[in-house]
Structures are given as structure tokens and as C-alpha cells.
Design a protein around this motif. Structure first.
Motif, mmCIF file in Angstrom:
data_model
loop_
_atom_site.group_PDB
_atom_site.id
_atom_site.type_symbol
_atom_site.label_atom_id
_atom_site.label_comp_id
_atom_site.label_asym_id
_atom_site.label_seq_id
_atom_site.Cartn_x
_atom_site.Cartn_y
_atom_site.Cartn_z
ATOM 1 N N PHE C 184 -0.857 11.288 -0.446
ATOM 2 C CA PHE C 184 -0.055 12.003 0.551
ATOM 3 C C PHE C 184 0.974 11.072 1.190
ATOM 4 O O PHE C 184 2.160 11.399 1.305
ATOM 5 C CB PHE C 184 -0.990 12.596 1.611
ATOM 6 N N PHE C 185 0.524 9.889 1.597
ATOM 7 C CA PHE C 185 1.423 8.974 2.295
ATOM 8 C C PHE C 185 2.514 8.450 1.357
ATOM 9 O O PHE C 185 3.676 8.354 1.729
ATOM 10 C CB PHE C 185 0.651 7.799 2.907
ATOM 11 N N THR C 186 2.108 8.065 0.144
ATOM 12 C CA THR C 186 3.084 7.437 -0.753
ATOM 13 C C THR C 186 3.888 8.463 -1.534
ATOM 14 O O THR C 186 4.974 8.141 -2.042
ATOM 15 C CB THR C 186 2.381 6.526 -1.784
ATOM 16 N N GLY C 187 3.357 9.682 -1.683
ATOM 17 C CA GLY C 187 4.021 10.638 -2.568
ATOM 18 C C GLY C 187 3.945 10.216 -4.029
ATOM 19 O O GLY C 187 4.745 10.639 -4.856
ATOM 20 N N GLU C 188 2.974 9.346 -4.346
ATOM 21 C CA GLU C 188 2.830 8.816 -5.708
ATOM 22 C C GLU C 188 1.406 9.042 -6.209
ATOM 23 O O GLU C 188 0.485 9.242 -5.425
ATOM 24 C CB GLU C 188 3.089 7.305 -5.717
ATOM 25 N N GLU C 189 1.247 8.929 -7.525
ATOM 26 C CA GLU C 189 -0.106 8.957 -8.074
ATOM 27 C C GLU C 189 -0.742 7.563 -7.977
ATOM 28 O O GLU C 189 -0.041 6.547 -7.943
ATOM 29 C CB GLU C 189 -0.095 9.425 -9.538
ATOM 30 N N ILE C 190 -2.044 7.572 -7.950
ATOM 31 C CA ILE C 190 -2.819 6.337 -7.949
ATOM 32 C C ILE C 190 -2.997 5.878 -9.391
ATOM 33 O O ILE C 190 -3.308 6.691 -10.269
ATOM 34 C CB ILE C 190 -4.181 6.587 -7.268
ATOM 35 N N THR C 191 -2.798 4.577 -9.633
ATOM 36 C CA THR C 191 -2.853 4.087 -11.007
ATOM 37 C C THR C 191 -4.122 3.303 -11.332
ATOM 38 O O THR C 191 -4.484 3.191 -12.498
ATOM 39 C CB THR C 191 -1.634 3.191 -11.302
ATOM 40 N N SER C 192 -4.773 2.744 -10.305
ATOM 41 C CA SER C 192 -6.018 2.033 -10.587
ATOM 42 C C SER C 192 -6.883 1.940 -9.340
ATOM 43 O O SER C 192 -6.388 2.051 -8.216
ATOM 44 C CB SER C 192 -5.748 0.612 -11.105
ATOM 45 N N VAL C 193 -8.174 1.739 -9.618
ATOM 46 C CA VAL C 193 -9.163 1.603 -8.544
ATOM 47 C C VAL C 193 -10.089 0.439 -8.884
ATOM 48 O O VAL C 193 -10.483 0.273 -10.042
ATOM 49 C CB VAL C 193 -10.008 2.893 -8.398
ATOM 50 N N GLN C 194 -10.404 -0.365 -7.886
ATOM 51 C CA GLN C 194 -11.386 -1.444 -8.031
ATOM 52 C C GLN C 194 -12.329 -1.357 -6.834
ATOM 53 O O GLN C 194 -11.923 -0.920 -5.752
ATOM 54 C CB GLN C 194 -10.663 -2.806 -8.052
ATOM 55 N N VAL C 195 -13.583 -1.740 -7.035
ATOM 56 C CA VAL C 195 -14.541 -1.661 -5.928
ATOM 57 C C VAL C 195 -15.245 -3.003 -5.768
ATOM 58 O O VAL C 195 -15.746 -3.564 -6.745
ATOM 59 C CB VAL C 195 -15.580 -0.549 -6.172
ATOM 60 N N ARG C 196 -15.260 -3.519 -4.533
ATOM 61 C CA ARG C 196 -15.981 -4.755 -4.236
ATOM 62 C C ARG C 196 -17.296 -4.408 -3.531
ATOM 63 O O ARG C 196 -17.289 -3.695 -2.533
ATOM 64 C CB ARG C 196 -15.179 -5.663 -3.306
ATOM 65 N N LEU C 197 -18.363 -4.956 -4.064
ATOM 66 C CA LEU C 197 -19.665 -4.802 -3.421
ATOM 67 C C LEU C 197 -20.081 -6.158 -2.874
ATOM 68 O O LEU C 197 -20.159 -7.128 -3.622
ATOM 69 C CB LEU C 197 -20.717 -4.324 -4.421
ATOM 70 N N GLY C 198 -20.320 -6.241 -1.586
ATOM 71 C CA GLY C 198 -20.704 -7.527 -0.996
ATOM 72 C C GLY C 198 -22.017 -7.400 -0.280
ATOM 73 O O GLY C 198 -22.925 -6.708 -0.728
ATOM 74 N N PRO C 211 -21.644 -1.466 3.250
ATOM 75 C CA PRO C 211 -20.353 -0.845 2.949
ATOM 76 C C PRO C 211 -19.817 -1.248 1.579
ATOM 77 O O PRO C 211 -20.419 -2.089 0.906
ATOM 78 C CB PRO C 211 -19.447 -1.405 4.043
ATOM 79 N N GLN C 212 -18.673 -0.649 1.209
ATOM 80 C CA GLN C 212 -17.970 -1.031 -0.007
ATOM 81 C C GLN C 212 -16.480 -1.194 0.323
ATOM 82 O O GLN C 212 -15.981 -0.620 1.287
ATOM 83 C CB GLN C 212 -18.167 0.027 -1.102
ATOM 84 N N HIS C 213 -15.821 -1.969 -0.488
ATOM 85 C CA HIS C 213 -14.388 -2.222 -0.284
ATOM 86 C C HIS C 213 -13.639 -1.725 -1.527
ATOM 87 O O HIS C 213 -13.789 -2.279 -2.603
ATOM 88 C CB HIS C 213 -14.148 -3.718 -0.065
ATOM 89 N N VAL C 214 -12.854 -0.684 -1.352
ATOM 90 C CA VAL C 214 -12.185 -0.030 -2.476
ATOM 91 C C VAL C 214 -10.704 -0.414 -2.500
ATOM 92 O O VAL C 214 -10.004 -0.264 -1.499
ATOM 93 C CB VAL C 214 -12.332 1.504 -2.366
ATOM 94 N N LEU C 215 -10.263 -0.937 -3.640
ATOM 95 C CA LEU C 215 -8.878 -1.389 -3.800
ATOM 96 C C LEU C 215 -8.118 -0.397 -4.663
ATOM 97 O O LEU C 215 -8.568 -0.052 -5.759
ATOM 98 C CB LEU C 215 -8.848 -2.768 -4.446
ATOM 99 N N ILE C 216 -6.964 0.024 -4.190
ATOM 100 C CA ILE C 216 -6.202 1.099 -4.831
ATOM 101 C C ILE C 216 -4.774 0.637 -5.058
ATOM 102 O O ILE C 216 -4.200 -0.030 -4.206
ATOM 103 C CB ILE C 216 -6.217 2.347 -3.910
ATOM 104 N N GLU C 217 -4.207 1.006 -6.208
ATOM 105 C CA GLU C 217 -2.780 0.755 -6.428
ATOM 106 C C GLU C 217 -2.072 2.046 -6.805
ATOM 107 O O GLU C 217 -2.654 2.920 -7.441
ATOM 108 C CB GLU C 217 -2.574 -0.283 -7.528
ATOM 109 N N THR C 218 -0.813 2.133 -6.415
ATOM 110 C CA THR C 218 -0.030 3.331 -6.751
ATOM 111 C C THR C 218 1.078 2.983 -7.740
ATOM 112 O O THR C 218 1.308 1.810 -8.056
ATOM 113 C CB THR C 218 0.624 3.944 -5.500
ATOM 114 N N GLU C 219 1.771 4.003 -8.190
ATOM 115 C CA GLU C 219 2.815 3.827 -9.200
ATOM 116 C C GLU C 219 3.841 2.753 -8.848
ATOM 117 O O GLU C 219 4.249 1.965 -9.691
ATOM 118 C CB GLU C 219 3.530 5.172 -9.433
#
Lengths: 337, 337, 337, 337
Positions: C184-198, C211-219
């Protein structure tokens, strides 16, 4: 003059000990030379770990000590007059904790003695002027960037009062800070004081009417007021809202770590004035030392002490009669311009 | 009664149009049946896009319209009395924008007419009571969780005033909200009003003395005050600080996105009361509709309108004489208990 | 089309009941026509006090009810597909609570069915888009007033999880909101997801890593991340910090009455998402109703539902392998442009 | 040892001059004895108004000056190693501005030299540990009052970069502070570093990739991250959010006078690190002086300098390969326990 201030601290109570530690540990250009307290054991305890300092029971002995070249007065207010006059007679730099003296008549004697001396030697301990936010607000007022200052709303809350605290002390010991603050912010004298007494807290000891609402006017008509509440329990708070023609400015907001836990967001209220104004005290004493080493003063003058004493007298009268009481001042001697 | 309120909105000015859109787009259980304005074109413009609504130039015609079963009055205050009496005569549910009427004597007539009717039909538009933070503070006061309420400090700032705005209107149109708020928060009547006039802003048109400091007392001695500044330029602000025996509570803080840009941190000030109280207006009108469908009222009563009118009269007198002016009220009729 | 939406609410659980009350009490242009729940007693309880609504145990019966002309789906996600296809077959306006369906393959079936229909009928319940602060931040991003958006940092904290909550649900039910928010904010699709478990909390039930830490990248390379913590105990929190080329913007700050009591300053944390997003739900449903009455949708589409389902699949895989997992999407059908 | 530290300040650049003024005007127990700069004129300018200080062009001359008994190193990092070894050889107290040295190998040489000396003499200038809020957060972590620390989110923004600033310097000069902060807060070593490069700002000079997102893990699995943005324009910001099992804590919030003017609420962003950490530098240097007078160190050690150098090496490698890069450390010598 000398290149180091050798300070006699008169009074080894809470404020005195605080200043002794400050000068010893954090202030450049000054050392504690002597500590005076009628309770000699208290003076001795206060100099522990401070090489070169002596403990004395008599202030005069300290003033006559060749090793002493400056005086910091931290005794109860009713004892100030005598020491001030003696220290002035020796032309020593003086930092006098507020109040200068407990009433306008005795304060005026100090002003006259200093006038006779021909130059300012006394700085009065209104430490709030040295608080970073007070200074910033003062600068904003002088800059006129938001237009003319029109109103000043003050909140002043203490957690509790010591035994024996009276309605008069609420004015003389607490609101006196706002009398000075209003004069500092506006650069004007206060012309009248009114006090509103309303619903009182169950938290106050018998004999105290708490809170009170103090209404203040200045020469140009700035409307200031103070909500003073000295048994507020929750902690210590000093805050000011200044209303200008084109905006408002608040100082004294809560700060520190911001927590979300146990269903609450927020932080910890400063417990007392020492914590709230710790940095201001350091800046105040350093400013005094720096100025005294150049034979001047670096903060509020004896005139400020006299003028606030006159405000306090009007405030106490206003507490009793519920009316707007004018503040009357003698003409200001030239050394204070 | 009916299961839908068919509302005649009297007055298609700023507030009227706002309420018309609100009822049309967001309020359940009510529809706009008629819009009345002496300027018929304005009424016609206001009903555009609202199927089933008629535009009229005469309020009486609307009251006689068989399709109308409720009245929302949004004309200037001096026109309220006549419509209120006519709508009461028809026993219709009424939402009357504040003020009920412009003075205590005419407000009392309305109270008496409703008393004769034997039940409450009039809700007065003090919308702040429906603001989420006002409601939360009211609940905290009633809960006594921080002890007794002792003081109430109000800030009320408008960016500008419309042409023709007078000192009396500053009391009658602006401070009237705080008169109601103090009564709402304390659950008590106001016993006196005093007004301080000090240094005035250059931003005010000739003839206005702005800002003013209004001092209020209630039956139990709660000390309230209002800093009212109606040409404050920077935006709209309504805030209250309540001082309790054991703590303080602030409502009306700034909110919205928090930005760091261009060397500044912060956000955008709400520009006016419509934005500040948009949600409160929705809640207010929905509460009225829900109550009216059950033959009751869902907010401030005609008595509240009368009592605030009496405060305003005292306030205007206090503006002129600088004294503490008592507020005198007739005994409260039983239908308001 | 009709001038009123007669809604069948499918599912009378927590969200369903919430929407039933909302439509009944606060939404213009819509009424509850039917409530469906396999537990008929639950459906019956849900329609109490709602005249004209029927309680049913079977969704198909509701769709065939001539009085019903719209559907709101609030059942568990795995039941959505069947009802969606049936409601689409009848060309009814549909508000489907998130997720559209639990996985990308089934979501794609819905997209294809709608594509065949030739126009959009499904709005997905990502209510955050209707929150005032989300909307304001979205507007700031599109305005480019602070330059390009570069990073998005999200905090998402829930007080506790219901029984049976799994690591997959942490992605599918919780982080899914941030997948939509980033889109919604970027108006773009998400291209990848990574998850950090600590390091994990002791507060989580066995089997959950929290908790978990989720890393997201957009187009365009916007770096987003999510701190998701679903057993945070202290309350509910959803906040976003957007970093632009020329400034930063935060939304989701705490608000409400500001208290100083018991040595603490601050206020009360919102306990759950219903309180935090109460207004957003109202705006969302009203927007859907308004759009449906004009044969359109007023919010996130089935495509948004499909794209977030694909993100969730990548997220669950990333949870397991610790790697950056690409998000793969089918080409977007033309009806969604 | 002596009762006063006679400090040789090596390097009269921005930080050096700042420390010279600090020691001269605000630090108890220390004086500036010598200022060394290869540009002698710069050294001479720096001692103006400081009686008893000499200006020199050669560091060795300062170390051999009988009047000097302590060293403060404020030269560029690549010059540190030589002076450190010489000062260690003389067993002088050393305050070394960060970085200890530019790389882990040379930092390890310093650690070995100090180990051979048999006691700690070097304090490294990670001043943030002396910030009141950093200290408060550190205390909260150690107290365990909110349960175990789980995550640390850091924001680090600078208004601009000096000419010649590189991607490596973004890690070595900026993120190095967060490497130290993570180690300080957790009391653990960092085990890996990953760097995300996304959409870049137009504000950065050619060759810089800005902002960057640095992911850090510690021995117990605490997940830390840093949003580093060194061309952020709007001002300087350093903030941390710590997530615990039972709550969250933020430090680094904006403060200072709160203004409402020109349609905005808020205040002024701190322009740079000198203003943000002015008090922290004072506390740091005073702590060093106090400890040095007792033959110890009062802050981060050479080991801290070495460990952060190793983190920086991993960070620069991670910038290039996009992978999670492990941080490898030699065993910690006993003098650091």
C-alpha cells in the motif's frame, strides 16, 4: 585577583553539601576551602575526602581565614543578612542561596550595603535561569520571533513538604522561583499579585492550604499565573507555557527513556528539584566562579533578591485578603543597570 | 415512535451544511427530510444529492411538514428562541446548536416551556462532551482514581475571528464551551467568573481585547481558568489540564504523523474546530438520534444551555468591571434531575 | 442497483459480531439482512435487537435469500474459497475479511473467477489502509514532499496469542498486514522475504518462536522490515517509521489522556486491535458500502489478497530456511489496473 | 600518583579542540599541558587563553615533556597505533578517540602491548556509553525488570558527510558506534554482521550507497539492526528501541522547547553529534580523569576497541557480499576481565 576561588561554604545542610560536592567534583576554577556549620560534626562530615578544606563552627572565622576568598551561603534564609553584610564588608564574591533575605526591608539593607560598596558582589541562587530550557525560552522571548510575549502559565509541583511548612513558605520558598522566572522571562518588574484559594487537597498537613493559584502582572501587562501544589505526591514538576502573539512555547516536558510495559506507555517523573535541576546548578555555580574570577557576578543580583522579596510580601498579603495586591519597589540603584 | 428520524435542519450555513452531510452520509437511523434557510438557494444547494429532502425558506413550514419528525437548529443564536418554542409545542426531538439562546432570560423561557411540556426534548450542541478524550477525562474524574479534582486549566485558541467578532462574542461563542466543560467535568454549577485583561496582541482587529484570562469557580471550590486567544494564527487548539489530589491529566495534545524534516521535529496543528472535533460531532448526532428514537435526549439539556447562558452574562460583566462576578441561577426544575 | 445494501454476514465469531454491530449501529446505506453460522445459536444471538435480520446455518441459503444483495465473509480463512466462488457466481458485492484464502494457489483461483466475471466484486479486509494515520502517511509518500521513500520499519506487537497459534500463523495472520501495508505504502509488489529468528521470549507457548524479524524488499528496492512479537504482554502496538530522502515520518504513536501519577508520566496502551483500529473498521465498511452501491469496490482487491498470500508463502518458507526467498506472482489481470 | 592530570592532546582538529576547551573549562582534576599538531599554527591557536599549555608539532616531544602525565589522542585513526604504543611504553593514562585503530590486526597489536604491560591504560572514546539515556537503558537491561532483552533497533542519521566519505567509512566511522552500543547493552560479543543495500538517496555523493541496513547478532541471539543514513539532511539523530520479553524502551527521543507556531507543533532537531552528546563527552572525560588519577580506566577498553574493529571488518565485507559474515575474535586476555 587570584586564579582560583577558595570557597567557604556556610551551611552544611542539604543544599550546602550538594554545592560542596559540586565544587569539589565538577567545577573548574574553584575549591572548597572551608565548610561552616553550627553543628561542627556536620561540617566535618561534609569535608571528608576533600583535601585542603577545613571544618568550622563559626562563619566569621571562615571569612577571616586567609585561605578563603569567596563565600557560598547555604544556611536558612533568616541567617543570610548577617553573613552577607560581613562578606560584603570584606568585598568577597558571594553566591547566596535564595532567598536573599526573608523580607523586603532586610533585602533592601543588603542592596544599600552593596550600593555603598560601589559594585556588585552578590549573586542570588535562582538556578532555574541556568536550566537549558529556561535559557532557550528566554532567548526566544528576546528574539521576538513569535511576536510579543503575552501570557506565562507556570506549573510548580512538589511531592511533599517538610515538617513545619506553612502557607507563607509556599509563597516565600516555592513561588519565589516563579516571581524570579516571570521577571527573568519578561525583563520587567512585577506590579501586582493575587492569590486564589479553592478546593484543598487531603494530602496537605493541617494548616496548609494547597494547591493555590497565584496571579501575577508585569509592567507591560503580561498576565502570568502559577499553579502551585506542594503536596502533589506523584513527583516533582516545573513547567512553563509562554503564549506569544504568533505561537506558544512549552518548557519542562517530561523526558527520559520511553517505556511500554504493563499496559502503560510513558516514563518516570523526576522525583525532586535536585534531579530536575542538577545540570542547572552546575552551570550556575560555574558561571558564578567564572564571573567572580573576573570580579563580577554571573547571574541574578541582590536587586533580583530584593525585588522577589517584595513580590513575596505582596503574595503573602494576597493569600490573606484575596485581593490584587500591588508590589512596591524602591528605585533601582545605578549599579544594577 | 418511528424507527427513523426525519430531520428538518434549520439553517444552511457552515454548521448546518456540516450536519446535513453528516446525517446523510454517516448517521444511522436518521435522514435529512428538509433544509430551511431564509436564503432558499442556499437551502436548495444544501440538499443536492440527498434524495427525499426538500428545501424551504420558512421554518414553520418545515415543522408542519408531515414528513418531518425531528428538528436540528443551526441558525444564529438570536433566532433560536422562536423555533425552539414552536418545535417544543409540537413535542418534537430537538438538537439545538449552542447557544441555547443568547441570554439567560430567554434561555429560562425555554426551560420553563420544556418544564410545562413535562419532559426533556431539547439537546444542546456542546459537542466537546462527545470527544473521546473529554469523555475519558470525565470518567477519570468520576472514578476518583486520582483523588478529588482540584483545578482545571483550559487553553482555547482559534486561528482568527470572523468579521464583526466582539469581546462579548469571545465569551458567548468561545468561552461558553469551557463554561460547559467545567460544569461537565465537575458535575457542579459555576458560582463566579472573573476576567483578566492584560497585554493584547497586535493580531486582533480593532475593538477586540485578545487574549483574555477567565477565572472560574464551582460550588465545591474547584479553581478553573481559561486562556482564551481567538487570533492565535498558528491553528486551532483546545486542551485541558486537570489537577487532582494525586496526579494530573492532560487532554488535547497534538497528534498525527510525527515528522523529522527541515531541522524540525513534530507535526501539523489542526486548523480548526471542524477537524479537531469531527469525530465528536458524529458521536454527538448519533447519540441524539439514538436517544430521540427512544423519546429521550442523549446529551446536554436545556438546563445546561440556560446555566451556561448565565455564566456568559457574568463573564461579559466581569470583562467590564474586572471583578469576580457571581453567577445566579433559578432553581433547577425537576425534569432535569 | 439498489439504494441500500442488505448484507449477509457469514460467520458470527468475534469479527463477524463486530461487523454486525457496526453495520447495524454506525454504517449508512447498509443493513444486516442475514447472519450465518454453522452454530445456529450463535447466529441467533448475533441478530438480537436487529429487526429484519434472519439467522441461518447455511451460507448458500443466505446467498439465495432474495432479501440479500451483498456478502460480508468473516469465517476462518480456509472456508473463504467456497463462499467467495458462490457469491461471485451471483455477482454480489463481497467484503472478505483477510486472508482472501490461506494460500496463493487458491487465491489465484478467486482472481481468475473474478477475471472471468469481468469486473471487480471483492474487497479484502485490510483495514489498516483506512486508518487516518496510514492514509496520511500514504498521502505523504505519494506527494513526494520529503523526496523518495527509502525504508519502512514496522513494529507489530500483540499482547497474546489464542490457543493453537503457530509460527505459520504469525506470518499468515499477523505479518500479512505488513505485507499489505508495504504494498500500500510503496504502490509496488514485494520481491523477497527473509526471516531472522533470534533469542526467543519465555512468554510464548511451546512451538512458537517469538519475536521474529521479517525483512522485505520491493520492486524499486525499498527495504522494509517488521518486528513481529505476538506475546508482548504489555498491550497492542502497530507503528511504522518511513524514511525518506529528506526526512522521516512516524505513525502509530501512543495517544490519549496524558497522566502524571504515582511517579510515572504517560498513558494507557491500547489493549487490542479492535480498539486500535475501531475507527478504521468503520471507515472501511462505509467505503465498501458506498462503493458497492455504485457497483464497485472501495478498498484492497482480490489481487491484493492474492499477492499477500504469495508473500505469506514466501515468508513461511523463509522462516524455515533462513534465506532470502523470492516472491513469485502471476501476471496481473487487466481488471485490476 | 599525581593529584592532577596534565594532559597532552594529540591532534588539534575538530574533536581535539573540543576536548581542549572541555578540559580547560569544565573538567575537574585535569589541565591541558600540551597540544600537538603537525600544523603547529593550529596547535598554537588551540592553546590560546590556556595558561601553562605549550604548542608542539611532534607527539613524541609531548610524551617526553616532564610536565605531561596523560595523553588524549584525537588524530585521524590511522595515526593512532604509533602514538598508542609510545604512550603505553611510558605507562601513561590514555584516552584514545575511536577507532582504537582502523583494523582488527593493528588493534590486536595494541591489546597485546597492553597485555604485556600487565594492566589497562587505554580508554577508547565511545562516548555514547556516558549519555544519560544510554546509561539508563543499560541499567534497565541489567536489572531484568522487563525480562530478557530480545531485540535492539537503532536509528543513526547524520545530516551530511564530509568530502571523501566512503562506504567503508559509513561502517568504520558511523556504525562502529552501534557495534559498541550493542556490545555495551547486551554485555556480549557480536557474532555476525549482514548488510542490506536497497533504494539509495539522491542526497549522497557519487560512490556512497546510502542508507544501509545493518543486521547484527550477538552470542545469545539478540537480533540488533541499524538504519544508518549519513546524508539525511534534516539533522542528527541517534535513537534506540530495545524490545524485552515484557515491554519496550525507547531512548533518543527529541526534546527541548515545544512550540506551536505557523501551523506546526514540535521543536528543533539537534544539528550534530557535538550538540547531541555534549553532556556525554563531559561525563566521559571526567570519568577518564577520575579513573586515571587512581591508575585505572573509566570506560571502554582497548579490548572494546579491538572487538569493534573486528565487527567493522566483518561489516565492510558484508557490505560487499550481501551475506551474513561471522565476526572472529582472538581469546580475550585476562586483564580485560
Amino acid at each position: 585577583m587570584t586564579d582560583i576561588l577558595r570557597v567557604a561554604v556556610i551551611g552544611a545542610g542539604r543544599m550546602g553539601v550538594d554545592h560542596i560536592q559540586r565544587i569539589h567534583a565538577r567545577i573548574q576554577g574553584a575549591e572548597v576551602a572551608a565548610v561552616v556549620d553550627v553543628d561542627l560534626a556536620r561540617a566535618q562530615a561534609a569535608i571528608e575526602g576533600i583535601p585542603g578544606a577545613v571544618a568550622l563552627a563559626d562563619a566569621e572565622e571562615a571569612l577571616n581565614n586567609g585561605d578563603v576568598n569567596a563565600v557560598l551561603i547555604a544556611t536558612p534564609g533568616f541567617l543570610h543578612e548577617e553573613i552577607l553584610l560581613k562578606a560584603l564588608a570584606k568585598d568577597l564574591p558571594i553566591l547566596c542561596e535564595k532567598p536573599l533575605t526573608p523580607d523586603a526591608a532586610s533585602a533592601w539593607k543588603i542592596v544599600e550595603a552593596e550600593k555603598e560598596l560601589g559594585h556588585q558582589r552578590i549573586q542570588v541562587g535562582f538556578m532555574r535561569r541556568f536550566d537549558a530550557e529556561y535559557a532557550a525560552l528566554g532567548a526566544m522571548i528576546r528574539s521576538n520571533e513569535l511576536g510579543e510575549l503575552l501570557m506565562l502559565h507556570h506549573q510548580h509541583r512538589n511531592p511533599t513538604t517538610p515538617p513545619g511548612f506553612t502557607n507563607e513558605m509556599l509563597i516565600n520558598d516555592s513561588v519565589v522561583h516563579e516571581f524570579d522566572a516571570v521577571r527573568f522571562f519578561t525583563g520587567e518588574e512585577i506590579t501586582s499579585v493575587q492569590v486564589r484559594l479553592g478546593k484543598a487537597t487531603r494530602n496537605a498537613p493541617a494548616g496548609q492550604h494547597d494547591p493555590q493559584h497565584v496571579l501575577i502582572e508585569t509592567e507591560s501587562g503580561v498576565l502570568a499565573d502559577v499553579e502551585i501544589y506542594v503536596n502533589a505526591r506523584f513527583g516533582y514538576e516545573v513547567a512553563t507555557q509562554a503564549s506569544f502573539e504568533d505561537g506558544i512555547v512549552n518548557i519542562g516536558a517530561d523526558h527520559g527513556p520511553y517505556t511500554r510495559a504493563n499496559g502503560r506507555w510513558g516514563g518516570t517523573v523526576t522525583p525532586g528539584f535536585e534531579e530536575r535541576f542538577a545540570a542547572a546548578y552546575d552551570v550556575e555555580i560555574q558561571a558564578w566562579v567564572n564571573a567572580a574570577l573576573r570580579n563580577g557576578i554571573g547571574g541574578p543580583s541582590a536587586w533580583d533578591g530584593y525585588a522577589t522579596a517584595a513580590c513575596c510580601e505582596a503574595g503573602v498579603e494576597a493569600q490573606k485578603n484575596g485581593q490584587k495586591v500591588p508590589v512596591k519597589l524602591n528605585p533601582k540603584p545605578a549599579i544594577y543597570n
